[in-house]
Scaffold this motif. Structure first.
Motif, mmCIF file in Angstrom:
data_model
loop_
_atom_site.group_PDB
_atom_site.id
_atom_site.type_symbol
_atom_site.label_atom_id
_atom_site.label_comp_id
_atom_site.label_asym_id
_atom_site.label_seq_id
_atom_site.Cartn_x
_atom_site.Cartn_y
_atom_site.Cartn_z
ATOM 1 N N ARG A 69 0.898 -1.176 0.000
ATOM 2 C CA ARG A 69 0.000 0.000 0.000
ATOM 3 C C ARG A 69 0.922 1.208 0.000
ATOM 4 N N GLN A 70 0.864 2.019 -1.012
ATOM 5 C CA GLN A 70 1.790 3.134 -1.149
ATOM 6 C C GLN A 70 1.661 4.125 0.013
ATOM 7 N N GLY A 71 2.790 4.750 0.374
ATOM 8 C CA GLY A 71 2.766 5.842 1.350
ATOM 9 C C GLY A 71 2.857 7.164 0.609
ATOM 10 N N THR A 72 2.841 8.260 1.355
ATOM 11 C CA THR A 72 2.951 9.574 0.681
ATOM 12 C C THR A 72 4.402 9.865 0.306
ATOM 13 N N ASP A 73 5.334 9.181 0.986
ATOM 14 C CA ASP A 73 6.761 9.382 0.683
ATOM 15 C C ASP A 73 7.326 8.080 0.110
ATOM 16 N N PRO A 74 7.445 7.986 -1.207
ATOM 17 C CA PRO A 74 7.897 6.729 -1.828
ATOM 18 C C PRO A 74 9.319 6.340 -1.426
ATOM 19 N N ASP A 75 10.076 7.319 -0.894
ATOM 20 C CA ASP A 75 11.454 6.998 -0.482
ATOM 21 C C ASP A 75 11.535 6.497 0.957
ATOM 22 N N ALA A 76 10.413 6.618 1.666
ATOM 23 C CA ALA A 76 10.425 6.183 3.073
ATOM 24 C C ALA A 76 10.422 4.656 3.137
ATOM 25 N N LEU A 77 11.243 4.088 4.007
ATOM 26 C CA LEU A 77 11.296 2.621 4.142
ATOM 27 C C LEU A 77 9.930 2.080 4.574
ATOM 28 N N PRO A 78 9.446 1.063 3.910
ATOM 29 C CA PRO A 78 8.121 0.535 4.254
ATOM 30 C C PRO A 78 8.090 -0.165 5.616
ATOM 31 N N VAL A 79 6.904 -0.186 6.194
ATOM 32 C CA VAL A 79 6.627 -1.000 7.384
ATOM 33 C C VAL A 79 6.000 -2.302 6.892
ATOM 34 N N TYR A 80 6.665 -3.417 7.224
ATOM 35 C CA TYR A 80 6.192 -4.736 6.775
ATOM 36 C C TYR A 80 5.387 -5.377 7.901
ATOM 37 N N VAL A 81 4.347 -6.111 7.514
ATOM 38 C CA VAL A 81 3.489 -6.764 8.510
ATOM 39 C C VAL A 81 2.875 -8.006 7.878
ATOM 40 N N GLY A 82 3.011 -9.140 8.572
ATOM 41 C CA GLY A 82 2.459 -10.366 7.986
ATOM 42 C C GLY A 82 2.849 -11.599 8.767
ATOM 43 N N SER A 83 2.684 -12.739 8.124
ATOM 44 C CA SER A 83 2.974 -14.044 8.749
ATOM 45 C C SER A 83 2.937 -15.108 7.646
ATOM 46 N N HIS A 84 2.255 -16.232 7.852
ATOM 47 C CA HIS A 84 2.300 -17.321 6.845
ATOM 48 C C HIS A 84 0.926 -17.942 6.631
ATOM 49 N N LEU A 85 0.660 -18.394 5.408
ATOM 50 C CA LEU A 85 -0.619 -19.044 5.071
ATOM 51 C C LEU A 85 -0.488 -20.560 5.014
#
Ligand code: HGY
Ligand code: MN
Ligand code: MN
Length: 413
Positions: A69-85
């Motif tokens: 999901r894009q942020g307003t600052d494309p250069d900002a390091l993303p926050v990752y969130v998840g697990s496994h299916l």
């Protein structure tokens, strides 16, 4: 704005049970083992949901799925969130899945609320967390963290001799992205506790400060096949007897390091597995865990010494090799604090927790600031088709995850 952020609990509950229809077990749980057709079907459903939520989906060479999901600052390091299916062969409907679909629900809720964040948010489905079909567990996150090489992972074989690389190709999820190329501002994982503490103490949330370490030792004992009826007892070289005595030894070693150490044998193959032939060969895996590295090492040493002694007493050949390992983990203090503050802000009861199970977060903690959120599960039961959680527990866990992720991704406007 932040204080009234809540996910849509009904939508999350619905998504969990739609995913649970894929790769059903035999008693209401799931058998959606990694890189099977059922796993592929679940991946495709997850991808459709992510794309419907406006996210682009990238796939790396280990098949791990990253929905952005894009942020307003494309250069900002993303926050990752998840697990496994992926699930155990007789797994529950929430182990791993709650973490992936809870993360998707965060994005769906941000879309509903039209909330923007500075940092992009990336929802992750890690390949082969369970390590049942292909040992070791947390395979793709291990490659991502530089613990395993891609080639080594590709050549791992299942019981039928199929490799990870072949199966990724076959199900159409062998992506192009280099594994580990992505840089993270932080990684958060929501997971059911898979233990009894939160429910027993009436706590809504586990603030996971540490994860215990794991050693998997595969032991092969070679004896002599012979007739179970006509072979005199003193002439037997019974590999099955060796496994039985080592099973007893594993239990004894863990109890010597109570209260935190644990040990068991969950996988065993007996050859030729005929009712009236003394086993000539057994292959089994010893799972030993502790939050204390020194205890882990001591238990592994005692196992190796004791197993050799038992083999010698019976006259068995023995081979031992480590087939899974990770050290105890201390999660990132700032991320853990974000989780704890979120639980406080939302008014959920909470307590610090050491994770008994391994998780992808345990490896990702090596390459990015990482923390976990846990919710209770009924009777602490997991890796069992009767695994159960309540909708309220799922909602509370996802709300805490929501606040920790958004605080780290920084709301804009
Ligand atoms: O084995 C574990 O701890 C994890 O559930 N794969
Ligand atoms: Mn899991
Ligand atoms: Mn599991």
């Amino acid at each position: 704005m932040e204080s009234n952020l809540r996910i849509n609990g009904d939508r999350l509950w619905e998504a969990l049970h739609q995913m649970a229809e894929i790769g059903p077990g035999v008693r209401g749980g799931n058998n959606r083992q990694t890189l099977t057709d059922a796993d592929a079907e679940g991946r495709r459903l997850f991808q459709r949901w992510c794309e419907a939520a406006g996210m682009g989906v990238g796939i790396d060479k280990m098949g791990t799925m990253f929905a952005t999901r894009q942020g307003t600052d494309p250069d900002a390091l993303p926050v990752y969130v998840g697990s496994h299916l992926d699930t155990q062969p007789t797994g529950g409907r929430y182990d791993g899945v709650l973490g992936v679909l809870g993360a998707l629900e965060i994005v769906r809720s941000l879309n509903d609320l039209n909330v923007k964040t500075k940092h992009p948010i990336v929802v992750v489905n890690w390949t082969n967390e369970e390590g049942t079909r292909f040992a070791p567990p947390m395979l793709a996150s291990g490659v991502f963290a530089g613990v395993h090489t891609l080639d080594w992972a590709y050549n791992l074989k299942d019981a039928e001799g199929k490799t990870v690389g072949e199966e990724l190709e076959r199900i159409g999820f062998k992506g192009e992205e280099e594994v580990g190329a992505r840089k993270m501002r932080a990684f958060f994982e929501l997971h059911i506790e898979q233990g009894p503490i939160l429910e027993a103490e009436g706590k809504d949330i586990g603030v996971v400060t540490h994860g215990q370490g794991l050693n998997w030792t595969e032991i092969t004992l070679i004896g002599k096949e012979s007739h179970t009826g006509s072979t005199p007892m003193k002439m037997r070289v019974n590999a099955g007897l060796g496994m039985a005595r080592i099973t007893e030894l594993v239990d004894k070693i863990a109890l010597e390091h109570a209260p935190d150490a644990v040990g068991a044998i969950g996988h065993c193959e007996v050859y030729p597995n005929s009712r009236n032939i003394i086993p000539g060969k057994v292959v089994f895996t010893v799972d030993q865990r502790s939050p204390d590295k020194a205890v882990m090492d001591a238990m592994e040493e005692k196992l190796q010494q004791g197993a050799r002694r038992i083999a010698e007493e019976i006259g068995l050949q023995i081979e031992m090799q480590r087939v899974g390992h990770f050290d105890p983990v201390t999660f990132d203090e700032a991320c853990v604090t974000a989780v704890r503050n979120a639980a406080e802000r939302l008014g959920y009861s909470h307590r610090n927790l050491i994770s008994g199970a391994g998780h992808d977060a345990c490896w990702i903690n090596r390459v990015a600031p990482t923390a976990m959120v846990m919710c209770p599960c009924v009777d602490g039961l997991s890796h069992n088709e009767d695994e159960e959680i309540s909708k309220e527990w799922a909602e509370a866990g996802a709300n805490v995850l929501f606040h920790a992720v958004v605080e780290t991704a920084e709301i804009v406007g």
